[in-house]
Design a protein around this motif. Sequence first.
Motif, PDB file in Angstrom:
ATOM      1  N   ILE A 216       0.842  -1.194   0.000  1.00 13.38           N
ATOM      2  CA  ILE A 216       0.000   0.000   0.000  1.00 13.38           C
ATOM      3  C   ILE A 216       0.877   1.242   0.000  1.00 13.38           C
ATOM      4  CG2 ILE A 216      -0.234  -0.034   2.528  1.00 13.38           C
ATOM      5  CD1 ILE A 216      -3.001   1.284   2.137  1.00 13.38           C
ATOM      6  N   ASP A 217       0.522   2.170  -0.847  1.00  7.28           N
ATOM      7  CA  ASP A 217       1.206   3.451  -0.970  1.00  7.28           C
ATOM      8  C   ASP A 217       0.734   4.365   0.164  1.00  7.28           C
ATOM      9  OD1 ASP A 217       2.289   5.875  -1.763  1.00  7.28           O
ATOM     10  OD2 ASP A 217       1.595   5.739  -3.832  1.00  7.28           O
ATOM     11  N   VAL A 218       1.647   4.780   1.032  1.00 11.09           N
ATOM     12  CA  VAL A 218       1.262   5.696   2.113  1.00 11.09           C
ATOM     13  C   VAL A 218       1.892   7.077   1.930  1.00 11.09           C
ATOM     14  CG1 VAL A 218       0.690   3.909   3.800  1.00 11.09           C
ATOM     15  CG2 VAL A 218       3.034   4.773   3.694  1.00 11.09           C
ATOM     16  N   TRP A 219       2.285   7.409   0.704  1.00 12.73           N
ATOM     17  CA  TRP A 219       2.607   8.796   0.379  1.00 12.73           C
ATOM     18  C   TRP A 219       1.307   9.608   0.455  1.00 12.73           C
ATOM     19  CZ3 TRP A 219       7.034  11.043  -2.502  1.00 12.73           C
ATOM     20  CH2 TRP A 219       8.144  10.194  -2.528  1.00 12.73           C
ATOM     21  N   GLU A 220       1.408  10.865   0.815  1.00 13.04           N
ATOM     22  CA  GLU A 220       0.197  11.676   0.938  1.00 13.04           C
ATOM     23  C   GLU A 220      -0.560  11.806  -0.378  1.00 13.04           C
ATOM     24  OE1 GLU A 220       1.152  15.407   2.780  1.00 13.04           O
ATOM     25  OE2 GLU A 220       0.908  14.575   4.788  1.00 13.04           O
ATOM     26  N   HIS A 221       0.144  11.761  -1.513  1.00 11.72           N
ATOM     27  CA  HIS A 221      -0.570  11.912  -2.784  1.00 11.72           C
ATOM     28  C   HIS A 221      -1.551  10.771  -3.030  1.00 11.72           C
ATOM     29  CE1 HIS A 221       3.119   9.714  -4.529  1.00 11.72           C
ATOM     30  NE2 HIS A 221       2.120   8.892  -4.727  1.00 11.72           N
ATOM     31  N   ALA A 222      -1.401   9.658  -2.303  1.00  8.43           N
ATOM     32  CA  ALA A 222      -2.288   8.513  -2.486  1.00  8.43           C
ATOM     33  C   ALA A 222      -3.632   8.676  -1.786  1.00  8.43           C
ATOM     34  CB  ALA A 222      -1.611   7.241  -1.981  1.00  8.43           C
ATOM     35  N   TYR A 223      -3.720   9.644  -0.860  1.00  4.59           N
ATOM     36  CA  TYR A 223      -4.946   9.720  -0.067  1.00  4.59           C
ATOM     37  C   TYR A 223      -5.367  11.119   0.382  1.00  4.59           C
ATOM     38  CZ  TYR A 223      -1.658   9.942   3.908  1.00  4.59           C
ATOM     39  OH  TYR A 223      -0.650  10.295   4.780  1.00  4.59           O
ATOM     40  N   TYR A 224      -4.535  12.142   0.203  1.00  7.42           N
ATOM     41  CA  TYR A 224      -4.776  13.409   0.881  1.00  7.42           C
ATOM     42  C   TYR A 224      -6.030  14.143   0.407  1.00  7.42           C
ATOM     43  CZ  TYR A 224      -3.436  17.297   3.850  1.00  7.42           C
ATOM     44  OH  TYR A 224      -3.416  18.220   4.856  1.00  7.42           O
ATOM     45  N   LEU A 225      -6.371  14.038  -0.863  1.00  2.54           N
ATOM     46  CA  LEU A 225      -7.554  14.750  -1.361  1.00  2.54           C
ATOM     47  C   LEU A 225      -8.839  14.304  -0.662  1.00  2.54           C
ATOM     48  CD1 LEU A 225      -6.964  14.916  -5.225  1.00  2.54           C
ATOM     49  CD2 LEU A 225      -6.704  16.752  -3.558  1.00  2.54           C
ATOM     50  N   LYS A 226      -8.926  13.041  -0.318  1.00  3.35           N
ATOM     51  CA  LYS A 226     -10.125  12.501   0.330  1.00  3.35           C
ATOM     52  C   LYS A 226      -9.994  12.435   1.848  1.00  3.35           C
ATOM     53  CE  LYS A 226     -13.171   8.451   0.454  1.00  3.35           C
ATOM     54  NZ  LYS A 226     -14.420   9.218   0.275  1.00  3.35           N
ATOM     55  N   TYR A 227      -8.818  12.025   2.308  1.00  2.64           N
ATOM     56  CA  TYR A 227      -8.651  11.731   3.734  1.00  2.64           C
ATOM     57  C   TYR A 227      -7.864  12.804   4.491  1.00  2.64           C
ATOM     58  CZ  TYR A 227     -10.222   7.040   2.466  1.00  2.64           C
ATOM     59  OH  TYR A 227     -10.963   5.966   2.008  1.00  2.64           O
ATOM     60  N   THR A 228      -7.384  13.829   3.802  1.00  2.00           N
ATOM     61  CA  THR A 228      -6.483  14.851   4.368  1.00  2.00           C
ATOM     62  C   THR A 228      -5.361  14.145   5.147  1.00  2.00           C
ATOM     63  OG1 THR A 228      -7.855  15.262   6.338  1.00  2.00           O
ATOM     64  CG2 THR A 228      -8.299  16.594   4.364  1.00  2.00           C
ATOM     65  N   SER A 229      -5.248  14.375   6.440  1.00  2.00           N
ATOM     66  CA  SER A 229      -4.139  13.788   7.197  1.00  2.00           C
ATOM     67  C   SER A 229      -4.483  12.446   7.832  1.00  2.00           C
ATOM     68  CB  SER A 229      -3.692  14.758   8.298  1.00  2.00           C
ATOM     69  OG  SER A 229      -4.759  15.021   9.193  1.00  2.00           O
ATOM     70  N   ASP A 230      -5.649  11.893   7.513  1.00  2.00           N
ATOM     71  CA  ASP A 230      -6.106  10.646   8.142  1.00  2.00           C
ATOM     72  C   ASP A 230      -5.560   9.428   7.396  1.00  2.00           C
ATOM     73  OD1 ASP A 230      -7.399   8.737   9.644  1.00  2.00           O
ATOM     74  OD2 ASP A 230      -9.406   9.157   8.811  1.00  2.00           O
ATOM     75  N   ARG A 231      -4.283   9.184   7.556  1.00  2.71           N
ATOM     76  CA  ARG A 231      -3.674   8.025   6.903  1.00  2.71           C
ATOM     77  C   ARG A 231      -4.315   6.731   7.394  1.00  2.71           C
ATOM     78  NH1 ARG A 231       2.776   6.677   7.190  1.00  2.71           N
ATOM     79  NH2 ARG A 231       2.942   8.591   5.949  1.00  2.71           N
ATOM     80  N   ALA A 232      -4.614   6.653   8.683  1.00  2.39           N
ATOM     81  CA  ALA A 232      -5.204   5.437   9.245  1.00  2.39           C
ATOM     82  C   ALA A 232      -6.566   5.141   8.611  1.00  2.39           C
ATOM     83  CB  ALA A 232      -5.344   5.576  10.761  1.00  2.39           C
ATOM     84  N   GLY A 233      -7.362   6.187   8.361  1.00  2.00           N
ATOM     85  CA  GLY A 233      -8.659   5.993   7.726  1.00  2.00           C
ATOM     86  C   GLY A 233      -8.528   5.458   6.314  1.00  2.00           C
ATOM     87  N   TYR A 234      -7.551   5.988   5.581  1.00  2.00           N
ATOM     88  CA  TYR A 234      -7.270   5.520   4.224  1.00  2.00           C
ATOM     89  C   TYR A 234      -6.876   4.046   4.237  1.00  2.00           C
ATOM     90  CZ  TYR A 234      -3.742   4.712   0.499  1.00  2.00           C
ATOM     91  OH  TYR A 234      -2.966   4.182  -0.499  1.00  2.00           O
ATOM     92  N   ILE A 235      -5.975   3.680   5.126  1.00  2.00           N
ATOM     93  CA  ILE A 235      -5.532   2.284   5.191  1.00  2.00           C
ATOM     94  C   ILE A 235      -6.686   1.373   5.580  1.00  2.00           C
ATOM     95  CG2 ILE A 235      -3.996   0.655   6.359  1.00  2.00           C
ATOM     96  CD1 ILE A 235      -2.012   2.987   6.719  1.00  2.00           C
ATOM     97  N   GLY A 236      -7.492   1.813   6.542  1.00  2.00           N
ATOM     98  CA  GLY A 236      -8.621   1.003   6.976  1.00  2.00           C
ATOM     99  C   GLY A 236      -9.632   0.739   5.874  1.00  2.00           C
ATOM    100  N   ASN A 237      -9.897   1.728   5.035  1.00  2.00           N
ATOM    101  CA  ASN A 237     -10.852   1.564   3.938  1.00  2.00           C
ATOM    102  C   ASN A 237     -10.267   0.807   2.753  1.00  2.00           C
ATOM    103  OD1 ASN A 237     -13.060   2.800   5.133  1.00  2.00           O
ATOM    104  ND2 ASN A 237     -12.473   4.837   4.435  1.00  2.00           N
ATOM    105  N   TRP A 238      -8.954   0.809   2.640  1.00  2.00           N
ATOM    106  CA  TRP A 238      -8.280   0.151   1.513  1.00  2.00           C
ATOM    107  C   TRP A 238      -8.549  -1.353   1.473  1.00  2.00           C
ATOM    108  CZ3 TRP A 238      -3.636  -2.950   1.978  1.00  2.00           C
ATOM    109  CH2 TRP A 238      -3.003  -3.235   0.759  1.00  2.00           C
ATOM    110  N   TRP A 239      -8.810  -1.960   2.616  1.00  2.00           N
ATOM    111  CA  TRP A 239      -9.098  -3.398   2.635  1.00  2.00           C
ATOM    112  C   TRP A 239     -10.311  -3.737   1.760  1.00  2.00           C
ATOM    113  CZ3 TRP A 239      -5.303  -6.158   4.563  1.00  2.00           C
ATOM    114  CH2 TRP A 239      -4.488  -5.608   5.566  1.00  2.00           C
TER     115      TRP A 239
END
Length: 255
Positions: A216-239
């Motif tokens: 899983i890509d955890v660079w901010e460009h992979a999730y910031y538009l939708k999740y802003t700083s919520d990396r954990a939320g992005y990872i949780g939904n990625w499943w």
Amino acid sequence: MKKSNTKVSRRYFISRSSKATLAFGIGSSLVGSAFLTACGGESTDENETKLSTGFEQAALAYDYAALEPHIDAMTMEIHYTKHAAAYAKNLGEAAAEEGVDVSAPLEEVMMNISKYSTKMRNNGGGHYNHELFWKTMSPDGGGKPSGDLEAAINDAFGSFDEFKSKFEEAGKTRFGSGWAWLVVDSNKKLAVGSTPNQDNPLMDVSDFQGVPLLGIDVWEHAYYLKYTSDRAGYIGNWWNVINWDAVSERYDALK
């Protein structure tokens, strides 16, 4: 656009591999050797999975909006057409500059990355990582793995839920930008870890070694538009978008 998987004759590939001096990374292990064979070997079975990655960007197998609501269309479009496309372009330049045979699998370069430039490391890693990322996601993804992969996860981590917890922790705690991975390590066991920037576990310079099954890509460009700083939320939904069939095919091809 050319397909990313390159079929290389077994005789040609073994000849090249025997001449290559792999550093003491996953490439020097039996698992690494089996992986390279799976990448480059010529098979008479048309249904056998080919694991090789080419030097050009492959077309997405789904639309930019197909992974919504978990990954939004704008993020996917920018991620694929800007970030990932730039890695592929710069990788092509680096390959030309350094005399790399682009008909051979990119995996061979990854396993010997210490012999190449920083440009090759950054862009080759970026290209390889993203090509795997796209392939292991699907609009029909989610759920749990089955078969041998499920058994291997239970054996290595105790349960699927415990695996998820460890994987999420690897992604959430990766300092700065990078990736979290599920790999087959040199002992033929599944392991979870992370790498910085665009490094990956195939690289002979990586502190975390293994053959990637899932990343899983955890660079901010992979999730910031939708999740802003919520990396954990992005990872949780990625499943919800993981293509476990594709991950299982990679695992089965290594056995």
